[in-house]
Write a protein that holds these residues in place. Structure first.
Motif, PDB file in Angstrom:
ATOM      1  N   GLN A 273      -0.641  72.963  10.946  1.00  0.00           N
ATOM      2  CA  GLN A 273      -1.680  73.825  11.516  1.00  0.00           C
ATOM      3  C   GLN A 273      -2.015  73.333  12.915  1.00  0.00           C
ATOM      4  O   GLN A 273      -2.056  72.130  13.143  1.00  0.00           O
ATOM      5  CB  GLN A 273      -2.961  73.752  10.681  1.00  0.00           C
ATOM      6  N   ALA A 274      -2.268  74.258  13.825  1.00  0.00           N
ATOM      7  CA  ALA A 274      -2.689  73.884  15.176  1.00  0.00           C
ATOM      8  C   ALA A 274      -3.813  74.805  15.625  1.00  0.00           C
ATOM      9  O   ALA A 274      -3.818  75.999  15.312  1.00  0.00           O
ATOM     10  CB  ALA A 274      -1.528  73.974  16.161  1.00  0.00           C
ATOM     11  N   ALA A 275      -4.755  74.228  16.357  1.00  0.00           N
ATOM     12  CA  ALA A 275      -5.865  74.970  16.953  1.00  0.00           C
ATOM     13  C   ALA A 275      -5.949  74.583  18.423  1.00  0.00           C
ATOM     14  O   ALA A 275      -5.773  73.410  18.771  1.00  0.00           O
ATOM     15  CB  ALA A 275      -7.181  74.645  16.250  1.00  0.00           C
ATOM     16  N   VAL A 276      -6.207  75.567  19.286  1.00  0.00           N
ATOM     17  CA  VAL A 276      -6.375  75.306  20.714  1.00  0.00           C
ATOM     18  C   VAL A 276      -7.597  76.040  21.239  1.00  0.00           C
ATOM     19  O   VAL A 276      -7.932  77.134  20.773  1.00  0.00           O
ATOM     20  CB  VAL A 276      -5.138  75.729  21.552  1.00  0.00           C
TER      21      VAL A 276
ATOM     22  N   LYS B   3       5.101  70.628  14.153  1.00  0.00           N
ATOM     23  CA  LYS B   3       3.898  70.521  14.988  1.00  0.00           C
ATOM     24  C   LYS B   3       4.024  71.398  16.233  1.00  0.00           C
ATOM     25  O   LYS B   3       3.082  72.098  16.607  1.00  0.00           O
ATOM     26  CB  LYS B   3       3.666  69.060  15.408  1.00  0.00           C
ATOM     27  N   MET B   4       5.198  71.365  16.873  1.00  0.00           N
ATOM     28  CA  MET B   4       5.398  72.139  18.096  1.00  0.00           C
ATOM     29  C   MET B   4       5.352  73.640  17.815  1.00  0.00           C
ATOM     30  O   MET B   4       4.793  74.409  18.598  1.00  0.00           O
ATOM     31  CB  MET B   4       6.705  71.754  18.781  1.00  0.00           C
ATOM     32  N   ALA B   5       5.937  74.068  16.699  1.00  0.00           N
ATOM     33  CA  ALA B   5       5.910  75.490  16.353  1.00  0.00           C
ATOM     34  C   ALA B   5       4.477  75.955  16.092  1.00  0.00           C
ATOM     35  O   ALA B   5       4.090  77.059  16.504  1.00  0.00           O
ATOM     36  CB  ALA B   5       6.791  75.765  15.134  1.00  0.00           C
ATOM     37  N   ALA B   6       3.686  75.130  15.424  1.00  0.00           N
ATOM     38  CA  ALA B   6       2.286  75.484  15.176  1.00  0.00           C
ATOM     39  C   ALA B   6       1.513  75.564  16.495  1.00  0.00           C
ATOM     40  O   ALA B   6       0.733  76.501  16.721  1.00  0.00           O
ATOM     41  CB  ALA B   6       1.650  74.474  14.226  1.00  0.00           C
ATOM     42  N   TYR B   7       1.727  74.592  17.386  1.00  0.00           N
ATOM     43  CA  TYR B   7       1.063  74.582  18.695  1.00  0.00           C
ATOM     44  C   TYR B   7       1.466  75.816  19.504  1.00  0.00           C
ATOM     45  O   TYR B   7       0.619  76.497  20.082  1.00  0.00           O
ATOM     46  CB  TYR B   7       1.421  73.290  19.428  1.00  0.00           C
TER      47      TYR B   7
ATOM     48  N   THR C  24      -3.544  69.278  15.957  1.00  0.00           N
ATOM     49  CA  THR C  24      -2.500  69.645  15.009  1.00  0.00           C
ATOM     50  C   THR C  24      -2.678  68.801  13.755  1.00  0.00           C
ATOM     51  O   THR C  24      -2.968  67.610  13.849  1.00  0.00           O
ATOM     52  CB  THR C  24      -1.105  69.402  15.606  1.00  0.00           C
ATOM     53  N   ALA C  25      -2.517  69.441  12.604  1.00  0.00           N
ATOM     54  CA  ALA C  25      -2.662  68.740  11.329  1.00  0.00           C
ATOM     55  C   ALA C  25      -1.493  69.073  10.426  1.00  0.00           C
ATOM     56  O   ALA C  25      -0.853  70.116  10.571  1.00  0.00           O
ATOM     57  CB  ALA C  25      -3.973  69.133  10.662  1.00  0.00           C
ATOM     58  N   ALA C  26      -1.242  68.182   9.480  1.00  0.00           N
ATOM     59  CA  ALA C  26      -0.152  68.373   8.518  1.00  0.00           C
ATOM     60  C   ALA C  26      -0.633  69.217   7.339  1.00  0.00           C
ATOM     61  O   ALA C  26      -1.781  69.638   7.275  1.00  0.00           O
ATOM     62  CB  ALA C  26       0.356  67.015   8.056  1.00  0.00           C
ATOM     63  N   ASP C  27       0.262  69.422   6.422  1.00  0.00           N
ATOM     64  CA  ASP C  27       0.083  70.217   5.217  1.00  0.00           C
ATOM     65  C   ASP C  27      -1.320  70.116   4.612  1.00  0.00           C
ATOM     66  O   ASP C  27      -1.786  69.036   4.284  1.00  0.00           O
ATOM     67  CB  ASP C  27       1.127  69.748   4.199  1.00  0.00           C
ATOM     68  N   ASN C  28      -1.983  71.255   4.488  1.00  0.00           N
ATOM     69  CA  ASN C  28      -3.293  71.382   3.832  1.00  0.00           C
ATOM     70  C   ASN C  28      -4.435  70.619   4.505  1.00  0.00           C
ATOM     71  O   ASN C  28      -5.466  70.385   3.878  1.00  0.00           O
ATOM     72  CB  ASN C  28      -3.214  70.988   2.357  1.00  0.00           C
ATOM     73  N   GLU C  29      -4.267  70.196   5.718  1.00  0.00           N
ATOM     74  CA  GLU C  29      -5.352  69.539   6.445  1.00  0.00           C
ATOM     75  C   GLU C  29      -5.849  70.480   7.540  1.00  0.00           C
ATOM     76  O   GLU C  29      -5.048  71.117   8.216  1.00  0.00           O
ATOM     77  CB  GLU C  29      -4.867  68.234   7.081  1.00  0.00           C
TER      78      GLU C  29
END
Length: 159
Positions: free
Chosen positions: A144-147, A16-20, A71-76
């Motif tokens: 996945q993360a979006a900001v 999660k942190m790496a995606a963010y 932040t979302a997990a696999d395929n979300e």
């Protein structure tokens, strides 16, 4: 008069942190220590949607922000939104409202609904609202993360 820049980004990563962190890099603000504030736009500031931040100062500095991040997990999917309205004619304060979720249309609607509710609490005249939504691409095996971030001015030394 200072500028508040609205920037946005998305990324995938193994945690999660790496995606963010990747989403912050996509927005151009990965090298700052973010200090989150509530949602008031000072009367002396103007908001500009720029997508990716310019150089806002030295690495490691403090950057004041309002942020929506999901932040979302696999395929979300993950969607983040930031809505804002400045005072009518640009002569006073304004508001931001951030929200997150999985459906970009719902996130957009909730951000605008929240902004409208915040406006109703204040005795200010507002210009038409703006909204920015960032949604991730689904990627198997990754977070996945979006900001969407409003960065206030430039960074300041943290110590």
């Amino acid at each position: 008069m200072s500028t508040i820049r609205v920037v946005w980004g998305s990324a995938a990563g193994p945690t999660k942190m790496a995606a963010y962190d990747g989403a912050l890099a996509d927005a151009g603000i990965e090298n700052y220590n973010l200090v989150t504030v509530s949602s008031v736009i000072p009367a002396t500031a103007r908001v500009e949607a720029v997508g990716t931040a310019p150089d806002l100062g030295p690495v490691g500095n403090r950057l004041t922000v309002v942020q929506g991040h999901a932040t979302a997990a696999d395929n979300e999917p993950a969607s983040a939104a930031l809505a804002w309205a400045e005072s009518d004619g640009g002569e006073g304060p304004g508001l931001f409202y951030e929200t997150t979720g999985t459906d970009p249309d719902s996130v957009r609607e909730r951000a605008l609904d929240g902004l409208e509710a915040g406006q109703a609490l204040r005795n200010w005249a507002f210009d038409e609202p703006s909204v920015q939504v960032e949604t991730t691409e689904e990627e198997s095996g990754a977070y996945q993360a979006a900001v969407v971030v409003a960065a206030y001015g430039t960074s300041e030394p943290i110590c």
